[in-house]
Design an enzyme around this catalytic site. Sequence first.
Site, PDB file in Angstrom:
ATOM      1  N   HIS A   1       0.684  -1.412   0.173  1.00  0.00           N
ATOM      2  CA  HIS A   1      -0.002  -0.276  -0.469  1.00  0.00           C
ATOM      3  C   HIS A   1       0.877   1.289  -0.091  1.00  0.00           C
ATOM      4  CE1 HIS A   1      -3.536  -2.033   1.845  1.00  0.00           C
ATOM      5  NE2 HIS A   1      -2.649  -3.052   1.443  1.00  0.00           N
TER       6      HIS A   1
ATOM      7  N   GLU B   1       2.693  -1.226   3.897  1.00  0.00           N
ATOM      8  CA  GLU B   1       1.930   0.636   4.204  1.00  0.00           C
ATOM      9  C   GLU B   1       3.555   1.363   3.646  1.00  0.00           C
ATOM     10  OE1 GLU B   1      -0.696   1.828   3.251  1.00  0.00           O
ATOM     11  OE2 GLU B   1      -2.375   0.994   4.700  1.00  0.00           O
TER      12      GLU B   1
ATOM     13  N   HIS C   1      -2.454  -3.198  -3.525  1.00  0.00           N
ATOM     14  CA  HIS C   1      -3.458  -3.376  -3.077  1.00  0.00           C
ATOM     15  C   HIS C   1      -4.845  -2.419  -3.562  1.00  0.00           C
ATOM     16  CE1 HIS C   1      -6.667  -0.965   0.099  1.00  0.00           C
ATOM     17  NE2 HIS C   1      -7.327  -2.157  -0.051  1.00  0.00           N
TER      18      HIS C   1
ATOM     19  N   ASP D   1      -4.061   2.599  -4.400  1.00  0.00           N
ATOM     20  CA  ASP D   1      -2.199   2.078  -4.007  1.00  0.00           C
ATOM     21  C   ASP D   1      -1.544   1.029  -4.354  1.00  0.00           C
ATOM     22  OD1 ASP D   1      -4.607   1.891  -1.805  1.00  0.00           O
ATOM     23  OD2 ASP D   1      -3.041   1.748  -0.666  1.00  0.00           O
TER      24      ASP D   1
HETATM   25 ZN   LIG Z   1      -4.180   0.409   0.994  1.00  0.00          ZN
END
Ligand SMILES: [Zn+2]
Length: 179
Positions: A38, A120, A156, A166
């Site tokens: 992400h 992330e 994602h 993303d």
């Molecule tokens: Zn995401």
Amino acid sequence: MNFIQIDNEGIALEAFQVTSPNFDARPEPNDISMVVIHNISLPPQTYGGSGVIELFTNNINPQDHPYFEKIQGLKVSSHFFIRRDGSLIQFVSCCKRAWHAGQSQWKNKSRCNDFSIGIELEGSDFDAFTDKQYECLNRLIHGIKRVYPIKDVVGHSDISPGRKTDPGPFFDWQRVLVD
Ligand SMILES: [Zn+2]
């Protein structure tokens, strides 16, 4: 390339640990077979602040920024967060289910949070990621693959198409050393 070691409790030994309350048990604890990449930044495209940590620990203050009013009350998390400088924060043990993907599907399986590890990258759909982020990401994926039977490394946007964009067009998949 050296790798980031993950211990038996699902903890990356060199990650700074921040506990998120937003996790629960995996329905099938032995199925950890996907990595989801992400991007995130809070406020959007603002880097280096504490917004992401506040979001993942349910400490967003809606008065800090207009955008924070929109996201207050969200209960989300990710296993890992890689800063622009390549530093690594872990919020949830890999053994547990973090809440990063939401409604999602890959091949014939839905609810990707059940069987995935979320990473992330501090960033956005509008900025390139840093060399140090790719280095940390590759060392982390390498370490994850040593302990879990990862079959897919996806974005994602691959598992929530139409809903999520993303890690975005600036994420360079060629730089992910999948094997
Ligand atoms: Zn995401």
